[in-house]
Design an enzyme around this catalytic site. Structure first.
Site, mmCIF file in Angstrom:
data_model
loop_
_atom_site.group_PDB
_atom_site.id
_atom_site.type_symbol
_atom_site.label_atom_id
_atom_site.label_comp_id
_atom_site.label_asym_id
_atom_site.label_seq_id
_atom_site.Cartn_x
_atom_site.Cartn_y
_atom_site.Cartn_z
ATOM 1 N N GLN A 86 1.094 -1.215 -0.040
ATOM 2 C CA GLN A 86 0.069 0.016 0.011
ATOM 3 C C GLN A 86 0.780 1.408 0.131
ATOM 4 O O GLN A 86 0.423 2.309 -0.092
ATOM 5 C CB GLN A 86 -0.911 -0.077 1.163
ATOM 6 C CG GLN A 86 -2.029 -1.072 1.460
ATOM 7 C CD GLN A 86 -2.537 -1.235 2.591
ATOM 8 O OE1 GLN A 86 -3.484 -0.415 3.090
ATOM 9 N NE2 GLN A 86 -2.471 -2.284 3.403
ATOM 10 N N HIS A 104 -1.702 1.632 -4.326
ATOM 11 C CA HIS A 104 -1.925 2.976 -4.093
ATOM 12 C C HIS A 104 -1.101 3.915 -4.832
ATOM 13 O O HIS A 104 -1.210 5.140 -4.783
ATOM 14 C CB HIS A 104 -1.911 3.439 -2.790
ATOM 15 C CG HIS A 104 -3.199 2.698 -1.591
ATOM 16 N ND1 HIS A 104 -3.210 2.483 -0.682
ATOM 17 C CD2 HIS A 104 -4.013 1.951 -2.339
ATOM 18 C CE1 HIS A 104 -4.160 1.712 -0.359
ATOM 19 N NE2 HIS A 104 -4.790 1.127 -1.207
ATOM 20 N N GLY A 169 2.903 -4.434 8.872
ATOM 21 C CA GLY A 169 2.769 -3.168 8.862
ATOM 22 C C GLY A 169 1.571 -2.509 8.401
ATOM 23 O O GLY A 169 1.563 -1.324 8.002
ATOM 24 N N THR A 170 0.484 -3.259 8.317
ATOM 25 C CA THR A 170 -0.643 -2.815 8.058
ATOM 26 C C THR A 170 -1.633 -3.301 9.038
ATOM 27 O O THR A 170 -1.690 -4.441 9.162
ATOM 28 C CB THR A 170 -1.034 -3.027 6.543
ATOM 29 O OG1 THR A 170 -2.108 -2.908 6.155
ATOM 30 C CG2 THR A 170 -0.786 -4.445 6.146
#
Length: 227
Positions: A86, A104, A169-170
């Site tokens: 992302q 993204h 990390g999301t």
């Protein structure tokens, strides 16, 4: 060769010094995200938006891949690895990953406001008056809030072929990206690395409540124990 699919988010690059916008006050580098990350914000004040991404682009040349990026790239020595991120930075590529899909968009690319498929590499500042070949203003190649995510179907297809799904990390709370883990085969183990996980370990999911760098160390240890 096992296929490891890695889903990464802002927490992945935070340890490299890349600022995230999902902090407690909802601001990104002092800006309301609705001002700098929406089509409406761009229409209202294009100079502000262009300057904002110019600063993000400049910052990208001041940071380096962290140990977690390096570890993910190192997976390619033994596994077939696909990274779906992302993040709009290029730190995965700089660390050495060869297959990276940016859901993204990318800071080092711009596109025409007339034709979304007219995409160019871009490493310097982007200003009003920078035009595409058809004479239309160029904009950051970023998926803003309220816009479609054109690569989501490709990302889902990649997840469908995973032997192992690694999430780093999301929070997996922002859709449509959050739905990607549902595409992994039912027999594919899932590893979830996050310092403040919003899910718990179960028969299929192993939660590693650590930052990206520490979490990747533990993931490598778990992987070696299973091989």
């Amino acid at each position: 060769m096992k296929h490891i699919v890695v889903l990464t988010g802002a927490g992945m690059s935070a340890e490299s010094g890349v600022k995230t916008f999902r902090d407690e006050n909802g601001l990104w580098e002092g800006h309301d995200v609705m001002e700098v990350a929406t089509p409406e914000g761009f229409a209202k004040n294009p100079e502000l938006v262009l300057d904002f991404y110019n600063q993000r682009r400049r910052q990208l040349f001041e940071v380096e891949p962290n140990a977690a990026h390096i570890k993910i790239a190192k997976l390619e020595e033994q596994y077939d690895v696909s990274v779906i991120t992302q993040n709009v930075d290029n730190l995965h590529e700089r660390a050495g990953n060869t297959r990276v899909l940016h859901l993204h968009g990318e800071l080092l690319k711009v596109r025409s406001t007339f034709d979304a498929n007219d995409i160019q590499e871009w490493t310097t500042d982007l200003v009003l008056g920078d035009l595409c070949k058809n004479g239309h203003q160029l904009r950051p190649h970023i998926v803003w809030f309220g816009e479609d995510v054109p690569l989501i179907e490709k990302a889902a297809q990649i997840c469908e072929t995973a032997d192992v799904l690694l999430i780093v990390g999301t929070s997996m709370q922002v859709y449509p990206a959050a739905g990607l883990m549902n595409y992994a085969p039912s027999n594919a183990p899932i590893y979830f690395i996050d310092p403040k996980p919003n899910i718990e370990s179960n028969a299929r999911v192993t939660v590693i409540a650590e930052t990206a760098t520490l979490g990747m160390q533990k993931f490598f240890k778990l992987l070696s124990e299973q091989s």
